[in-house]
Scaffold this motif. Sequence first.
Motif, mmCIF file in Angstrom:
data_model
loop_
_atom_site.group_PDB
_atom_site.id
_atom_site.type_symbol
_atom_site.label_atom_id
_atom_site.label_comp_id
_atom_site.label_asym_id
_atom_site.label_seq_id
_atom_site.Cartn_x
_atom_site.Cartn_y
_atom_site.Cartn_z
ATOM 1 N N LEU A 1 9.427 2.726 -35.014
ATOM 2 C CA LEU A 1 9.559 3.706 -33.890
ATOM 3 C C LEU A 1 8.775 4.712 -34.651
ATOM 4 C CD1 LEU A 1 13.400 3.757 -32.788
ATOM 5 C CD2 LEU A 1 11.286 3.171 -31.429
ATOM 6 N N LEU A 2 8.881 5.218 -35.701
ATOM 7 C CA LEU A 2 7.912 6.353 -36.195
ATOM 8 C C LEU A 2 6.540 5.969 -35.859
ATOM 9 C CD1 LEU A 2 9.805 7.302 -39.442
ATOM 10 C CD2 LEU A 2 9.600 8.670 -37.177
ATOM 11 N N ARG A 3 6.102 4.712 -36.245
ATOM 12 C CA ARG A 3 4.898 4.193 -36.304
ATOM 13 C C ARG A 3 4.242 4.195 -34.938
ATOM 14 N NH1 ARG A 3 6.101 -0.215 -39.129
ATOM 15 N NH2 ARG A 3 6.260 0.151 -41.216
ATOM 16 N N GLU A 4 5.020 3.802 -33.884
ATOM 17 C CA GLU A 4 4.613 3.754 -32.469
ATOM 18 C C GLU A 4 4.635 5.144 -31.771
ATOM 19 O OE1 GLU A 4 8.019 1.586 -30.647
ATOM 20 O OE2 GLU A 4 7.346 -0.465 -31.225
ATOM 21 N N ASN A 5 5.324 6.291 -32.486
ATOM 22 C CA ASN A 5 5.154 7.372 -31.660
ATOM 23 C C ASN A 5 4.178 8.336 -32.674
ATOM 24 O OD1 ASN A 5 7.022 7.276 -29.634
ATOM 25 N ND2 ASN A 5 8.625 7.182 -31.106
ATOM 26 N N GLY A 6 3.266 7.549 -33.468
ATOM 27 C CA GLY A 6 2.412 8.352 -34.315
ATOM 28 C C GLY A 6 2.899 9.344 -35.543
ATOM 29 N N ILE A 7 4.086 9.165 -35.750
ATOM 30 C CA ILE A 7 4.543 10.138 -36.662
ATOM 31 C C ILE A 7 4.457 9.330 -38.142
ATOM 32 C CG2 ILE A 7 6.897 11.209 -37.490
ATOM 33 C CD1 ILE A 7 7.983 11.027 -34.600
ATOM 34 N N GLY A 8 3.859 10.052 -38.797
ATOM 35 C CA GLY A 8 3.537 9.537 -40.449
ATOM 36 C C GLY A 8 5.009 9.485 -41.193
#
Length: 100
Positions: A64-71
């Motif tokens: 989910l973090l990767r999908e939302n562009g959060i490092g």
Amino acid sequence: VSLSLESLFYAADDETLQSLIGVIVLARCWRFVRIGHGLVEVTHEYASRKHDKLVAYCNECEKLLRENGIGLPLKKKKIDKLKRLDSPLDPQSSSESLEE
């Protein structure tokens, strides 16, 4: 079983009786070892299932973090070691999924 043991006790001499009692004591001890081993196996299985759920949740959160562009936070050696415990057959598969 009880009747046969009682007849053996009357017919056997002292040395044979001592050997038979030793075998009975050994069988009882072996029974306790088997029960203890069963408890350890059940505990290990429970902990393994709980660990699997936590690793799946962690992987889902990372996705989910990767999908939302959060490092993602910096990887720690301890975390990589825990993830490798999840897949003992292929230790590189967990760490490769982190780098994607």
